[in-house]
Design an enzyme around this catalytic site. Structure first.
Site, PDB file in Angstrom:
ATOM      1  N   HIS A  50     -20.619  33.872 -12.383  1.00 39.25           N
ATOM      2  CA  HIS A  50     -20.943  34.528 -13.641  1.00 39.25           C
ATOM      3  C   HIS A  50     -19.919  35.623 -13.941  1.00 39.25           C
ATOM      4  O   HIS A  50     -19.668  36.510 -13.133  1.00 39.25           O
ATOM      5  CB  HIS A  50     -22.348  35.114 -13.567  1.00 39.25           C
ATOM      6  N   ASP A 109      -1.083  28.135 -23.982  1.00 39.16           N
ATOM      7  CA  ASP A 109      -0.027  27.291 -24.536  1.00 39.16           C
ATOM      8  C   ASP A 109       1.123  27.198 -23.536  1.00 39.16           C
ATOM      9  O   ASP A 109       1.102  27.826 -22.476  1.00 39.16           O
ATOM     10  CB  ASP A 109       0.424  27.804 -25.906  1.00 39.16           C
ATOM     11  N   HIS A 134      -2.458  40.135 -28.343  1.00 39.78           N
ATOM     12  CA  HIS A 134      -1.835  39.152 -27.456  1.00 39.78           C
ATOM     13  C   HIS A 134      -1.416  39.813 -26.139  1.00 39.78           C
ATOM     14  O   HIS A 134      -1.572  39.221 -25.062  1.00 39.78           O
ATOM     15  CB  HIS A 134      -0.628  38.514 -28.151  1.00 39.78           C
ATOM     16  N   TYR A 150       0.478  31.666 -29.936  1.00 42.75           N
ATOM     17  CA  TYR A 150      -0.773  32.374 -29.633  1.00 42.75           C
ATOM     18  C   TYR A 150      -1.959  31.441 -29.397  1.00 42.75           C
ATOM     19  O   TYR A 150      -3.118  31.864 -29.509  1.00 42.75           O
ATOM     20  CB  TYR A 150      -1.119  33.391 -30.723  1.00 42.75           C
ATOM     21  N   ALA A 151      -1.733  30.193 -29.052  1.00 42.85           N
ATOM     22  CA  ALA A 151      -2.831  29.250 -28.796  1.00 42.85           C
ATOM     23  C   ALA A 151      -3.299  29.413 -27.350  1.00 42.85           C
ATOM     24  O   ALA A 151      -3.043  28.572 -26.482  1.00 42.85           O
ATOM     25  CB  ALA A 151      -2.388  27.824 -29.080  1.00 42.85           C
ATOM     26  N   ASN A 152      -3.974  30.525 -27.098  1.00 41.42           N
ATOM     27  CA  ASN A 152      -4.460  30.873 -25.763  1.00 41.42           C
ATOM     28  C   ASN A 152      -5.898  31.351 -25.894  1.00 41.42           C
ATOM     29  O   ASN A 152      -6.250  32.024 -26.860  1.00 41.42           O
ATOM     30  CB  ASN A 152      -3.614  31.997 -25.155  1.00 41.42           C
TER      31      ASN A 152
END
Length: 132
Positions: A20, A28, A99, A121-123
């Protein structure tokens, strides 16, 4: 053989071992991966696999309590709209951080999954929840 969507043995083991609040990052192709977290490199070629594809499979296996994305990923999108790579996949809107903060947080993740995604920024940081 498993009946669920996730066939990657190492990734399956990482998800099964999450507690948890533990963090799992899907990044990316350009996201710097710190030395601490386990590195799961799925990148084959630019664009393969996409973050959206990996996220879909991970979400089929992992109970997610909350998620974070970079503010920069949203850019000029209308309020409440998410980037295409995570649109419709999360139960709730993700929180946003810079970011730079997302990169700092990734150092505390249990694992970072590198994709072939080349969208800036595809994270996403996923926090493990509980199933009870």
């Amino acid at each position: 053989m498993k009946r669920t969507a996730l066939l990657h043995a190492e990734l399956s083991q990482v998800i099964a071992a999450l507690g948890h609040g533990d963090m799992l990052v899907i990044g990316d192709a350009g996201l710097p991966i710190p030395d601490g977290p386990r590195r799961i490199d799925l990148a084959l070629t630019p664009g393969i696999p996409r973050v959206a594809d990996v996220l879909k499979v991970v979400l089929s296996e992992m109970q997610v309590e909350r998620a974070l994305i970079a503010r920069e990923a949203i850019g000029q999108l209308p309020v409440g709209q998410l980037p295409a790579w995570c649109e419709g996949q999360l139960a709730a809107l993700p929180e946003t951080v810079s970011h730079e903060e997302l990169k700092r947080l990734s150092a505390r993740a249990k694992a970072v999954i590198r994709t072939g995604e080349c969208t800036p920024y595809a994270n996403i940081v996923l926090y493990a929840g509980v199933t009870f």
